[in-house]
Enzyme design. Structure first.
Site, PDB file in Angstrom:
ATOM      1  CG  ASP A  66     -66.842  -1.086   0.696  1.00 52.72           C
ATOM      2  OD1 ASP A  66     -65.881  -1.886   0.597  1.00 52.72           O
ATOM      3  OD2 ASP A  66     -67.422  -0.612  -0.291  1.00 52.72           O
ATOM      4  CG  ASP A 149     -52.231   4.375   3.780  1.00 52.12           C
ATOM      5  OD1 ASP A 149     -53.257   4.967   3.377  1.00 52.12           O
ATOM      6  OD2 ASP A 149     -52.169   3.789   4.881  1.00 52.12           O
TER       7      ASP A 149
END
Ligand code: ITT
Length: 194
Positions: A66, A149
């Protein structure tokens, strides 16, 4: 040893395949993904929730992760809710929401954190974590990319996570650092992967 990567996120799997390429381990993707409601308040609890669900269903050693992006100026949001930050919950909508929330804010420090949960049999449970600090850019560095990202600039870099190679990302990233701890653990406990 075969290890099931308990995820429905194919970008994660690509990173694991690259970071965990050791001869003793064969990474597998589940035949079907399980819809686990990740409603706990910590990465640790949520990673365990996913891992246990897949272990119980497939009876194979599992590795679940996670991950969250924690932005200081947003009191840690999106944090454990990183996947469903926007209503739509797509990468694109999440990034748009994040950039909107940070409009006009100059303090853009943030960190990614990953917690890996590993369970090889009925009794064992192990956790490995990794963090990567950086800043949130004011615009995307490219149109596509894994999650946040395109807007995450890791400390010490002039390129976002989307602009560096996967090898480089794995060397410094939250997930890469957690995987490195897992690999070290495995190398000291060869009996687990016999
Ligand atoms: P699984 O639960 O099926 O593994 P997920 O996408 O829901 O997939 P997480 O809850 O761990 O995975 O991650 C939450 C979100 O955080 C994810 O959807 C991405 O948007 C983002 N994320 C995770 N790892 C990331 C990374 O390395 N770089 C950028 N964004 C990432």
């Amino acid at each position: 040893m075969k290890i099931l990567v308990a995820t429905s996120n194919s970008d994660k799997l690509v990173e694991y395949k690259k970071a965990l390429s050791i001869p003793e381990i064969e990474l597998m993707l589940p035949e079907e993904s399980i819809d686990v409601i990740e409603d706990c308040n910590t990465l640790m609890e949520n990673s365990r929730l996913k891992g246990i669900a897949y272990f119980n269903r497939f009876k194979l050693p599992v590795l679940a992760d996670d991950t969250g992006l924690f932005v200081h100026a947003l009191n840690g949001a999106p944090g454990v809710h990183s996947a469903r930050y926007s209503t739509k919950g797509t990468y694109d909508a999440n990034v748009i929401k994040l950039l909107k929330e940070l409009e006009g804010i100059t303090e853009r420090r943030a960190f990614f954190e990953t917690v890996i949960f590993f369970k090889s049999d009925e009794k064992s449970e192990y956790f490995f974590s990794g963090k990567c600090h950086g800043t949130i850019l004011s615009e995307r560095t490219c149109s596509e990319g894994f999650g946040y990202d395109p807007v995450f600039l890791p400390d010490g870099y002039e390129l976002s996570f989307s602009q560096i190679t996967l090898e480089e990302k794995n060397r410094i990233s939250h997930r890469g650092l957690a995987v490195a701890k897992f690999k070290k653990f495995i190398s000291h406990h060869k009996d687990i992967i016999k």
